[in-house]
Design an enzyme around this catalytic site. Structure first.
Site, PDB file in Angstrom:
ATOM      1  N   ALA A  56       0.871  -1.182   0.000  1.00 32.93           N
ATOM      2  CA  ALA A  56       0.000   0.000   0.000  1.00 32.93           C
ATOM      3  C   ALA A  56       0.904   1.226   0.000  1.00 32.93           C
ATOM      4  O   ALA A  56       1.758   1.369   0.874  1.00 32.93           O
ATOM      5  CB  ALA A  56      -0.906  -0.002   1.220  1.00 32.93           C
ATOM      6  N   ILE A  82       4.466  -1.294   3.496  1.00 29.99           N
ATOM      7  CA  ILE A  82       4.393   0.126   3.165  1.00 29.99           C
ATOM      8  C   ILE A  82       5.236   0.380   1.917  1.00 29.99           C
ATOM      9  O   ILE A  82       6.408   0.006   1.851  1.00 29.99           O
ATOM     10  CB  ILE A  82       4.918   0.998   4.325  1.00 29.99           C
ATOM     11  CG1 ILE A  82       4.195   0.657   5.629  1.00 29.99           C
ATOM     12  CG2 ILE A  82       4.750   2.480   3.984  1.00 29.99           C
ATOM     13  CD1 ILE A  82       2.714   0.808   5.587  1.00 29.99           C
ATOM     14  N   LYS A  83       4.637   1.017   0.946  1.00 28.70           N
ATOM     15  CA  LYS A  83       5.329   1.278  -0.321  1.00 28.70           C
ATOM     16  C   LYS A  83       5.779   2.737  -0.353  1.00 28.70           C
ATOM     17  O   LYS A  83       4.953   3.649  -0.243  1.00 28.70           O
ATOM     18  CB  LYS A  83       4.376   0.973  -1.477  1.00 28.70           C
ATOM     19  CG  LYS A  83       5.020   0.790  -2.831  1.00 28.70           C
ATOM     20  CD  LYS A  83       3.952   0.314  -3.813  1.00 28.70           C
ATOM     21  CE  LYS A  83       4.498   0.072  -5.186  1.00 28.70           C
ATOM     22  NZ  LYS A  83       3.423  -0.319  -6.134  1.00 28.70           N
ATOM     23  N   VAL A  84       7.096   2.934  -0.474  1.00 26.33           N
ATOM     24  CA  VAL A  84       7.654   4.289  -0.480  1.00 26.33           C
ATOM     25  C   VAL A  84       8.511   4.478  -1.728  1.00 26.33           C
ATOM     26  O   VAL A  84       9.077   3.520  -2.251  1.00 26.33           O
ATOM     27  CB  VAL A  84       8.503   4.563   0.786  1.00 26.33           C
ATOM     28  CG1 VAL A  84       7.658   4.407   2.050  1.00 26.33           C
ATOM     29  CG2 VAL A  84       9.731   3.651   0.838  1.00 26.33           C
TER      30      VAL A  84
END
Length: 218
Positions: A56, A82-84
């Site tokens: 996400a 967590i997508k950064v």
């Protein structure tokens, strides 16, 4: 190789999950916008269908904003990654989350040097975009080979190479031969993997021969 599906279409995800071959899901704001649904509802539902990692993506570009958004996203499911983005702030946010035991997918990688930084920051996954490199005349698969080679030199790197921006089945098989850990695949391309004209021809022959016998199995 693990197969993730790159979509926010819950119907597609359920269908692919039934095959037993789906190991995770990647999403992004663009994919969720196409669904026309509430962002948080979509992510929660995907997490309930898939046991593996569900990426996400944050929308903030500063480290404080990424951490704030990431902490909210992490509450949506125990399997959230967590997508950064691969920026200095993204790498700082990556370190923050992985230090707490939260999975992180560092995305928009276009060079081996960037992938090296992500591994140093403790990324769970690095997402090199092969199709977008091909689009500008560069060799996307060479990048996968370079990253895999670098990571293999250091046992303490635990980051998995997640091949992204896949356009065709050849990208997948080439990545598998290179030793990439994961491929995140559009549903249409994933379904192409099963197709071969000789399979179709052979099945048609078998069925025709069986029909000639006049017998039934059930």
């Amino acid at each position: 190789m693990k197969f993730f599906v790159d979509t926010a279409d819950i119907k597609e995800i359920r269908d692919l999950a039934e095959t037993g071959m789906l190991d995770g899901v990647t999403t992004n704001p663009t994919l969720i916008a196409k669904s026309g649904r509430d962002f948080f509802e979509v992510i929660k539902e995907i997490c309930s269908v898939v046991d593996g990692p569900v990426s996400a993506e944050v929308t903030a570009t500063d480290v404080a904003g990424m951490i704030k958004e990431g902490e909210k996203l992490a509450k949506l499911g125990k399997n959230i990654a967590i997508k950064v983005p691969l920026t200095w702030d993204g790498l700082k946010a990556c370190k923050h989350f992985t230090s707490k035991g939260t999975m992180v997918n560092v995305t928009l990688c276009f060079s081996a040097a960037q992938a090296l930084l992500a591994a140093k920051a403790g990324a769970t996954f690095i997402s090199p975009f092969v199709g977008r490199l091909d689009d500008i005349g560069q060799d996307g698969m060479q990048l996968i080979s370079d990253i895999v080679t670098i990571y293999k030199q250091y046992d303490y790197f635990k980051t998995e190479v997640l091949v992204a921006s896949i356009r065709n089945p050849i990208h997948i098989t080439d990545a598998a031969m290179m030793g990439a850990h994961v491929a995140t695949i559009p549903p249409s391309v994933l379904k192409q993997l099963v197709s071969h004209p000789l399979t179709d021809k052979g099945l048609a022959t078998f069925l025709a021969d069986w029909q000639k016998t006049g017998q039934k199995i059930a």
